[in-house]
Design a protein around this motif. Structure first.
Motif, mmCIF file in Angstrom:
data_model
loop_
_atom_site.group_PDB
_atom_site.id
_atom_site.type_symbol
_atom_site.label_atom_id
_atom_site.label_comp_id
_atom_site.label_asym_id
_atom_site.label_seq_id
_atom_site.Cartn_x
_atom_site.Cartn_y
_atom_site.Cartn_z
ATOM 1 N N ASP A 57 0.832 -1.212 0.000
ATOM 2 C CA ASP A 57 0.000 0.000 0.000
ATOM 3 C C ASP A 57 0.865 1.259 0.000
ATOM 4 O O ASP A 57 0.619 2.193 -0.774
ATOM 5 C CB ASP A 57 -0.936 0.018 1.213
ATOM 6 N N LEU A 58 1.869 1.289 0.864
ATOM 7 C CA LEU A 58 2.742 2.461 0.919
ATOM 8 C C LEU A 58 3.561 2.608 -0.363
ATOM 9 O O LEU A 58 3.836 3.722 -0.812
ATOM 10 C CB LEU A 58 3.667 2.369 2.135
ATOM 11 N N SER A 59 3.918 1.495 -0.966
ATOM 12 C CA SER A 59 4.670 1.535 -2.211
ATOM 13 C C SER A 59 3.817 2.148 -3.331
ATOM 14 O O SER A 59 4.313 2.955 -4.134
ATOM 15 C CB SER A 59 5.110 0.119 -2.586
ATOM 16 N N ARG A 60 2.550 1.766 -3.386
ATOM 17 C CA ARG A 60 1.642 2.366 -4.384
ATOM 18 C C ARG A 60 1.481 3.864 -4.137
ATOM 19 O O ARG A 60 1.456 4.660 -5.081
ATOM 20 C CB ARG A 60 0.286 1.668 -4.355
ATOM 21 N N LEU A 61 1.388 4.262 -2.876
ATOM 22 C CA LEU A 61 1.273 5.680 -2.538
ATOM 23 C C LEU A 61 2.531 6.438 -2.965
ATOM 24 O O LEU A 61 2.450 7.522 -3.548
ATOM 25 C CB LEU A 61 1.037 5.846 -1.035
ATOM 26 N N ALA A 62 3.688 5.862 -2.718
ATOM 27 C CA ALA A 62 4.951 6.486 -3.129
ATOM 28 C C ALA A 62 5.022 6.609 -4.646
ATOM 29 O O ALA A 62 5.513 7.614 -5.175
ATOM 30 C CB ALA A 62 6.138 5.673 -2.606
ATOM 31 N N GLN A 63 4.501 5.616 -5.351
ATOM 32 C CA GLN A 63 4.483 5.668 -6.819
ATOM 33 C C GLN A 63 3.608 6.822 -7.309
ATOM 34 O O GLN A 63 3.980 7.531 -8.244
ATOM 35 C CB GLN A 63 3.967 4.331 -7.385
ATOM 36 N N ARG A 64 2.469 7.024 -6.663
ATOM 37 C CA ARG A 64 1.597 8.143 -7.045
ATOM 38 C C ARG A 64 2.288 9.477 -6.798
ATOM 39 O O ARG A 64 2.154 10.405 -7.594
ATOM 40 C CB ARG A 64 0.275 8.058 -6.294
#
Length: 113
Positions: A57-64
């Protein structure tokens, strides 16, 4: 002097007994975790699954955050700082997910029931 020898003899085995208890305690913990992993449906501990979900989840947020920065030509200091943090986190997340994957029991493992 006789008293010291008589009293010291029973106590001389105390460190060995303590070490033996520590080894047995550690062994039981390792075996217990191994059994829990073996019995689990997906071959990993529940806390590792939770860690994997949160990391993804945090990785997806960082990608955004990184994608938003790519669309902007001028970044403020705060945005640059956030961009740097998200880049660092992405690297750490990749390492963590890789290590969590290595901890899983493979579904095609021969010993698995």
């Amino acid at each position: 002097m006789d008293w010291a020898r008589k009293c010291g003899a029973p106590l001389s085995g105390l460190p060995l007994a303590t070490n033996t208890v520590q080894i047995l305690d550690l062994s039981s913990k390792v075996i217990s975790k191994g059994c829990r992993i073996y019995r689990s449906i997906d071959g990993t501990l529940p806390k590792n699954i939770e860690l994997e979900v949160v990391t993804n989840d945090l990785s997806r947020l960082a990608q955004r955050v990184r994608n938003k920065g790519l669309n902007s030509t001028i970044l403020r200091d705060e945005e640059r700082y956030l961009q740097t943090i998200s880049d660092s986190f992405s690297h750490i997340a990749e390492q963590l997910l890789s290590r969590l994957e290595k901890l899983k029991v493979k579904s095609d493992a021969k010993q698995r029931g």
